[in-house]
Design a protein around this motif. Structure first.
Motif, PDB file in Angstrom:
ATOM      1  N   CYS A  36      -7.470  -6.018  -9.537  1.00  0.00           N
ATOM      2  CA  CYS A  36      -7.884  -5.648  -8.390  1.00  0.00           C
ATOM      3  C   CYS A  36      -8.929  -4.889  -7.753  1.00  0.00           C
ATOM      4  CB  CYS A  36      -7.113  -3.867  -9.411  1.00  0.00           C
ATOM      5  SG  CYS A  36      -5.512  -4.365  -9.632  1.00  0.00           S
ATOM      6  N   LYS A  66       3.851  -1.536  -7.700  1.00  0.00           N
ATOM      7  CA  LYS A  66       3.020  -1.736  -6.612  1.00  0.00           C
ATOM      8  C   LYS A  66       1.143  -1.839  -7.615  1.00  0.00           C
ATOM      9  CE  LYS A  66       1.725  -2.039  -2.626  1.00  0.00           C
ATOM     10  NZ  LYS A  66       0.976  -2.831  -2.171  1.00  0.00           N
ATOM     11  N   ASN A  68      -2.262  -1.920  -6.304  1.00  0.00           N
ATOM     12  CA  ASN A  68      -3.505  -1.894  -5.549  1.00  0.00           C
ATOM     13  C   ASN A  68      -4.636  -2.229  -5.265  1.00  0.00           C
ATOM     14  OD1 ASN A  68      -1.348   0.026  -3.557  1.00  0.00           O
ATOM     15  ND2 ASN A  68      -1.944   1.915  -5.173  1.00  0.00           N
ATOM     16  N   PRO A  76      -8.661   1.706  -8.023  1.00  0.00           N
ATOM     17  CA  PRO A  76      -7.087   1.950  -7.062  1.00  0.00           C
ATOM     18  C   PRO A  76      -6.403   2.800  -8.001  1.00  0.00           C
ATOM     19  CG  PRO A  76      -7.623  -0.631  -8.425  1.00  0.00           C
ATOM     20  CD  PRO A  76      -8.427   1.184  -8.285  1.00  0.00           C
TER      21      PRO A  76
END
Length: 180
Positions: A36, A66, A68, A76
């Protein structure tokens, strides 16, 4: 050595972790997952995107979550629905298997890489290469520190391979016990 370490960790549980606490610790790897965090330098960023994005896509589809990424030092954000789905998945495993997951996460600094490894999407060498992408990029640019980078890479590969075997062995034991 790695098998002995994981076995002793799962049997003795020196930190006195509950299954809940172990899963919480695994989920913290997602919040700080190495995949990430991207470098803001163009060449390394492109390499990270090329090699890491397909694995993140697989992870998102496989677990319906999800993920990020960021180029800053700020974590994130992982939404609560994604954490809940991952928590349910992790609860489906025994304490021993989760101990192997944690060992793999500590070696790779990544829950994403660990899940892909445990599900057979990647092998331990590929997992290590993905986990050590930044280090290997710097080695290509600046050179290898003899007796440091090589040993570290071999250690990561052996830890990941050992955790894979440990998890699958313990998963099979759980399956055999549930049939009996």
């Amino acid at each position: 050595m790695h098998f002995t370490t994981m076995l002793n960790m799962s049997l003795d549980n020196p930190q006195k972790l509950s299954k809940d606490a172990l899963i919480t610790s695994l989920l913290s790897f997602l919040e700080n997952d190495t995949l990430c965090y991207r470098n803001d330098g163009e060449e390394l960023y492109m390499l990270q995107s090329k090699l890491w994005d397909p694995l993140i896509d697989w992870f998102e589809k496989r677990f319906n979550v999800k993920v990020n990424s960021t180029v800053t030092l700020l974590n994130p954000i992982t939404d609560s629905n994604s954490k809940e789905r991952l928590t349910r998945h992790l609860f489906s495993h025994s304490f021993e298997v989760l101990t192997g997951y944690k060992y793999s996460c500590e070696a790779s600094r990544s829950l994403i890489i660990t899940c892909a490894l445990m599900e057979g999407t990647i092998d331990s060498e590929k997992a290590a290469n993905l986990a050590l992408l930044e280090q290997n990029f710097q080695i290509q640019k600046w050179g290898n520190v003899e007796w440091s980078h090589d040993i570290h890479e071999c250690d990561v590969i052996s830890r990941l391979a050992s955790s894979y075997i440990f998890c699958h062995f313990n998963q099979e034991i759980s399956n055999i016990q549930s049939i009996s």
